[in-house]
Write a protein that holds these residues in place. Structure first.
Motif, PDB file in Angstrom:
ATOM      1  N   GLY A  82       0.738  -1.350   0.136  1.00 33.13           N
ATOM      2  CA  GLY A  82      -0.219   0.003   0.014  1.00 33.13           C
ATOM      3  C   GLY A  82       0.863   1.429   0.000  1.00 33.13           C
ATOM      4  N   PHE A  83       2.005   1.185  -0.494  1.00 35.93           N
ATOM      5  CA  PHE A  83       2.902   2.409  -0.598  1.00 35.93           C
ATOM      6  C   PHE A  83       3.308   2.639  -2.077  1.00 35.93           C
ATOM      7  N   PRO A  84       3.460   3.940  -2.359  1.00 35.30           N
ATOM      8  CA  PRO A  84       3.065   5.222  -1.571  1.00 35.30           C
ATOM      9  C   PRO A  84       1.212   5.435  -1.267  1.00 35.30           C
ATOM     10  N   VAL A 100      -3.244  -0.614  -7.267  1.00 36.66           N
ATOM     11  CA  VAL A 100      -3.145  -1.674  -8.486  1.00 36.66           C
ATOM     12  C   VAL A 100      -1.968  -2.760  -8.003  1.00 36.66           C
ATOM     13  N   ASP A 101      -2.340  -3.777  -7.571  1.00 34.75           N
ATOM     14  CA  ASP A 101      -1.421  -5.101  -7.311  1.00 34.75           C
ATOM     15  C   ASP A 101      -1.762  -6.454  -8.066  1.00 34.75           C
ATOM     16  N   ALA A 102      -0.819  -7.052  -8.533  1.00 37.26           N
ATOM     17  CA  ALA A 102      -1.238  -8.514  -9.145  1.00 37.26           C
ATOM     18  C   ALA A 102      -1.399  -9.661  -7.945  1.00 37.26           C
ATOM     19  N   ARG A 128      -3.470  -7.135 -13.211  1.00 36.81           N
ATOM     20  CA  ARG A 128      -2.006  -6.846 -13.597  1.00 36.81           C
ATOM     21  C   ARG A 128      -2.017  -5.545 -14.456  1.00 36.81           C
ATOM     22  N   GLY A 129      -0.971  -4.854 -14.311  1.00 41.94           N
ATOM     23  CA  GLY A 129      -1.098  -3.342 -14.889  1.00 41.94           C
ATOM     24  C   GLY A 129      -1.219  -3.377 -16.513  1.00 41.94           C
ATOM     25  N   ASP A 130      -0.766  -4.533 -16.943  1.00 37.47           N
ATOM     26  CA  ASP A 130      -0.901  -4.621 -18.406  1.00 37.47           C
ATOM     27  C   ASP A 130      -2.354  -4.731 -18.973  1.00 37.47           C
ATOM     28  N   SER A 145       4.671   4.895  -9.150  1.00 39.97           N
ATOM     29  CA  SER A 145       4.993   3.585  -8.830  1.00 39.97           C
ATOM     30  C   SER A 145       6.252   3.847  -7.808  1.00 39.97           C
ATOM     31  N   ARG A 146       6.282   3.005  -7.017  1.00 43.74           N
ATOM     32  CA  ARG A 146       7.642   3.108  -6.100  1.00 43.74           C
ATOM     33  C   ARG A 146       8.282   1.358  -6.345  1.00 43.74           C
ATOM     34  N   GLY A 147       9.387   1.350  -6.365  1.00 46.37           N
ATOM     35  CA  GLY A 147       9.987   0.038  -6.541  1.00 46.37           C
ATOM     36  C   GLY A 147       9.198  -1.096  -7.367  1.00 46.37           C
TER      37      GLY A 147
END
Ligand code: SAH
Length: 219
Positions: A82-84, A100-102, A128-130, A145-147
């Protein structure tokens, strides 16, 4: 909650140029505690100490706050624990935040955290982002996005999701300027200009951070 942790958060925010309302500081510390609790059962982060989470997750997430326009629709790609996105939604109720996360278990944690914190400007999607382009093309003022991925990989996913003239922000360790330099041709081909590469040190730890701010080159 110990006084010193609260001071670390308040003083750190001060170093970033923010005054945290006490209710926001309380909720950020609640987020830290929930993250630690869930992290014992599911792998959300390798950072497990209270101080580490305050500095490297909470304060780090807040470093970009001043770059976000009032009322912006913000997408966080590959948001993990949940970051950032969660700290940003928490301190900026004007934003409309999509995360968004897979990985489903990470999205479950984020939804739990958002409920506990009473965030009503936040939604978390397991996707998924795509595959987002089909449902969310041109929907966001800012994609962050971070990392998450290399700069070209992130930009390729983010760009179709932006409104014309929207902003992409890549949060990096110390490598932002180098990555932006290496990706210069790619970015130009995609009609993006690097507006700035911000370099800073995290409060208390002094760790180097940078973020690359890109904008679609309209007209
Ligand atoms: N932004 C968080 C997590 C970084 S780890 C932080 O800085 O703490 C990268 C995250 O991206 C992981 O949680 C992983 O599940 C997610 N991820 C990787 N590829 C993805 C993709 N194609 N679409 C969505 N999420 C992805």
């Amino acid at each position: 909650m110990s006084r010193s942790l609260r001071e670390l958060l308040d003083d750190g925010a001060g170093e970033l140029g923010m005054i945290l309302p006490p209710a926001d500081a309380d909720r950020l510390l609640l987020l830290m505690m929930e993250l630690r609790k869930w992290n014992r059962k599911i792998n959300l982060t390798a950072i497990t100490t209270e101080r580490g989470i305050i500095i490297k997750h909470l304060l780090d997430s807040l470093t970009v706050v001043s770059l976000l326009p009032q009322g912006a629709r913000l997408l966080d790609l590959g948001s993990g624990g949940g970051f950032p996105c969660i700290p940003l939604a928490l301190v900026r109720p004007d934003l409309k935040v999509t995360s968004v996360d897979a990985t489903l278990k990470k999205i479950h944690f984020q939804r739990h955290a958002a409920r506990s914190l009473g965030l009503d400007n936040f939604q978390a999607l397991q996707v998924r982002g795509d595959t987002l382009t089909e449902s969310h093309a041109g929907s966001f003022d800012v994609v962050i996005s971070r990392g998450f991925a290399s700069l070209p990989e992130f930009v390729a996913l983010a760009q179709p999701l932006l409104v014309p003239g929207g902003t992409i922000i890549a949060m990096k360790g110390s490598s932002g300027a180098d990555e932006a330099g290496e990706a210069a041709t790619f970015l130009e081909q995609h009609g993006l200009v690097v507006r700035e590469v911000v370099r800073l040190r995290l409060p208390a730890s002094g760790d180097e951070r940078s973020f690359v701010v890109m904008r679609a080159n309209v007209g």
